[in-house]
Design an enzyme around this catalytic site. Structure first.
Site, short mmCIF file in Angstrom:
data_model
loop_
_atom_site.label_atom_id
_atom_site.label_comp_id
_atom_site.label_asym_id
_atom_site.label_seq_id
_atom_site.Cartn_x
_atom_site.Cartn_y
_atom_site.Cartn_z
N GLU A 56 0.82 -1.21 0.00
CA GLU A 56 0.00 0.00 0.00
C GLU A 56 0.86 1.26 0.00
O GLU A 56 0.57 2.24 -0.70
CB GLU A 56 -0.93 0.01 1.22
CG GLU A 56 -1.91 -1.17 1.26
CD GLU A 56 -1.38 -2.36 2.05
OE1 GLU A 56 -2.20 -3.05 2.68
OE2 GLU A 56 -0.15 -2.59 2.02
N CYS A 79 -2.64 -3.62 7.21
CA CYS A 79 -2.25 -3.75 8.61
C CYS A 79 -2.79 -2.56 9.42
O CYS A 79 -2.98 -1.46 8.90
CB CYS A 79 -0.74 -3.84 8.74
SG CYS A 79 0.18 -2.39 8.20
N SER A 172 19.92 -41.17 -10.56
CA SER A 172 18.64 -40.45 -10.60
C SER A 172 18.65 -39.24 -11.53
O SER A 172 17.62 -38.59 -11.70
CB SER A 172 18.27 -39.98 -9.19
OG SER A 172 19.27 -39.10 -8.67
N TRP A 174 18.97 -37.83 -15.23
CA TRP A 174 17.79 -37.08 -14.80
C TRP A 174 16.57 -37.90 -15.16
O TRP A 174 16.44 -38.37 -16.31
CB TRP A 174 17.71 -35.70 -15.47
CG TRP A 174 18.83 -34.80 -15.11
CD1 TRP A 174 19.93 -34.53 -15.85
CD2 TRP A 174 18.95 -34.04 -13.89
NE1 TRP A 174 20.73 -33.63 -15.19
CE2 TRP A 174 20.15 -33.31 -13.98
CE3 TRP A 174 18.16 -33.90 -12.76
CZ2 TRP A 174 20.56 -32.46 -12.96
CZ3 TRP A 174 18.57 -33.07 -11.75
CH2 TRP A 174 19.76 -32.35 -11.86
N ASP A 204 23.56 -37.02 -3.22
CA ASP A 204 23.49 -36.16 -4.41
C ASP A 204 24.38 -34.93 -4.36
O ASP A 204 24.62 -34.30 -5.39
CB ASP A 204 22.04 -35.69 -4.63
CG ASP A 204 21.09 -36.84 -4.93
OD1 ASP A 204 21.58 -37.95 -5.23
OD2 ASP A 204 19.86 -36.63 -4.86
N ARG A 211 18.77 -21.41 -10.47
CA ARG A 211 19.68 -21.17 -11.58
C ARG A 211 18.91 -21.00 -12.89
O ARG A 211 17.81 -21.51 -13.05
CB ARG A 211 20.66 -22.34 -11.74
CG ARG A 211 21.45 -22.65 -10.49
CD ARG A 211 22.52 -23.72 -10.71
NE ARG A 211 21.99 -25.02 -11.07
CZ ARG A 211 21.55 -25.91 -10.18
NH1 ARG A 211 21.54 -25.61 -8.90
NH2 ARG A 211 21.10 -27.09 -10.59
N GLU A 300 12.20 -31.32 -1.11
CA GLU A 300 12.65 -32.11 -2.25
C GLU A 300 13.23 -33.45 -1.82
O GLU A 300 14.15 -33.98 -2.45
CB GLU A 300 13.66 -31.30 -3.07
CG GLU A 300 13.07 -30.01 -3.66
CD GLU A 300 13.95 -29.39 -4.72
OE1 GLU A 300 14.34 -30.09 -5.67
OE2 GLU A 300 14.25 -28.19 -4.57
N LEU A 305 12.44 -39.00 4.27
CA LEU A 305 11.88 -37.77 4.83
C LEU A 305 10.47 -37.54 4.31
O LEU A 305 9.58 -37.15 5.07
CB LEU A 305 12.78 -36.58 4.49
CG LEU A 305 12.28 -35.20 4.94
CD1 LEU A 305 12.11 -35.16 6.45
CD2 LEU A 305 13.24 -34.10 4.48
#
Length: 368
Positions: A56, A79, A172, A174, A204, A211, A300, A305
């Site tokens: 704003e 706000c 892996s 690509w 990795d 990039r 990623e 995980l």
């Protein structure tokens, strides 16, 4: 008077401005503002990097005296509290706008209707809800942090037709094509942080940066879940820790010598408690990341995980890139163990959209 379609057109443009701030304005929301007088745009602005200046303020500065009697299109409630800058609601009132079209309310306890009420009390006409769904979706990370204490988490998976992310030997690169990889870099740029597990770093040696997009200062914070801080200190992440922030989420029993070595490298250490089963408490980790100001996290992997986050109910969105490759049972699964015994207990997601990206397919899913 403008029509609803005209209001929607201006608000859509304001949302486009707001989107420029994604990944760059945390802990603030990404807001856009357009000021229109007599059918002409006289001011536009979006939240600046680091959260200042507010949208704003930038739009009003550009509009100058032309803001008097104009309509302001704002993607999130202005706000109403004094922080590093005065309240935006006061600035809009002082500028003399006559109407405010606001997409969505801000549930932040410091705002939460106070900005809208301030405008109404000053005699400004307020229309609320124009493109509200789109506005809430754009700032889902900020809103999630305000209402639950943790950032929004998007899990990115790039897998074969049979759900594999690597061959039996670990190859892996690509699985997906260059267009899909370029999209991933854009999603990194729009995230506050990118999250991976220690296994991904060890196997990795990733860069986790942005990039080939021509965007300056777009690298997200790199966050690694590494309980014992057992990572190579000659990795790319370690060597660039002073240039691009690196946060390591670890447990209290990690060796002191490792902690000191990583601190000397420039990494930020985030201590995470254990669960009763001896694993890191990922829910507590997400709360700590939220307390640090993060609103949007882009995960990623890897598979272990990903499975743990899904099992903990912490994944808000999945972006899945599927390649026309089959690796078979010996390949590495995209998602590790979740320990689901029945379909009813499995994490469920609803399909949002599907697009062809070069030779691959991108599908987006949101948690039900």
């Amino acid at each position: 008077m403008t029509s609803r379609s005209e209001d929607a057109g201006y608000m859509r443009a304001a949302l486009g401005l707001a989107r420029r701030g994604l990944g760059r304005v945390w802990p603030n929301p990404a807001v856009g503002c357009i000021i229109v007088r007599d059918g002409r745009v006289v001011g536009r602005g979006h939240t600046g990097d680091g959260g200042r200046p507010h949208a704003e303020s930038r739009a009003l500065q550009q509009a100058g005296e032309a803001a008097r009697g104009a309509t302001a299109y704002i993607t999130l409630e202005p706000c109403a509290h004094t922080g590093k800058t005065p309240p935006c609601s006061d600035a809009l009132i002082s500028a003399g706008i006559s109407r405010a079209v606001i997409a969505a309310e801000d549930p932040d306890p410091r705002v939460n209707g106070r900005g809208i009420n301030a405008l109404k009390s000053a005699g400004i006409e307020v229309d609320l809800g124009c493109l509200a769904v789109e506005a809430v979706s754009l700032n889902r990370g900020f809103l999630n942090r305000v209402t639950t204490g943790r950032p929004m988490l998007t899990l990115k998976l790039a897998a074969t037709l049979d759900g594999r992310i690597a061959t039996a030997t670990g190859e892996s690169r690509w699985i997906t094509g260059p267009r899909a990889r370029a999209e991933v870099h854009l999603m990194r740029a729009q995230a506050d942080a990118v999250l991976v597990g220690a296994g991904t770093v060890r196997s990795d040696n990733p860069r986790l940066d942005v990039r080939d997009l021509g965007i300056e200062n777009a690298n997200p914070i790199r966050v690694v879940v590494t309980g014992g801080l057992n990572l190579a200190r000659n990795s790319y992440l370690a060597e660039t820790a002073e240039e691009t922030p690196l946060w390591l989420c670890h447990h209290a029993e990690a060796e002191q010598s490792r902690a000191e070595a990583w601190s000397e490298k420039g990494a930020k250490l985030v201590e995470i408690p254990f669960q009763t089963d001896g694993q890191l408490d990922l829910s507590a980790m997400m709360q700590k990341l939220g307390q640090s100001g993060l609103t949007r996290i882009f995960c990623e992997g890897g598979g272990r995980l990903s499975g743990a986050l899904l099992a903990a109910g912490l994944v808000d969105e999945i972006v899945l890139y599927t390649a026309g490759i089959i690796l078979g049972d010996e390949g590495t699964a995209a998602v590790g163990m979740i320990e689901v015994e029945t379909l009813q207990l499995a994490p469920h997601f609803r399909l949002v959209d599907v697009h062809r990206v070069g030779p691959d397919v991108r599908s987006r899913w949101q948690r039900r």
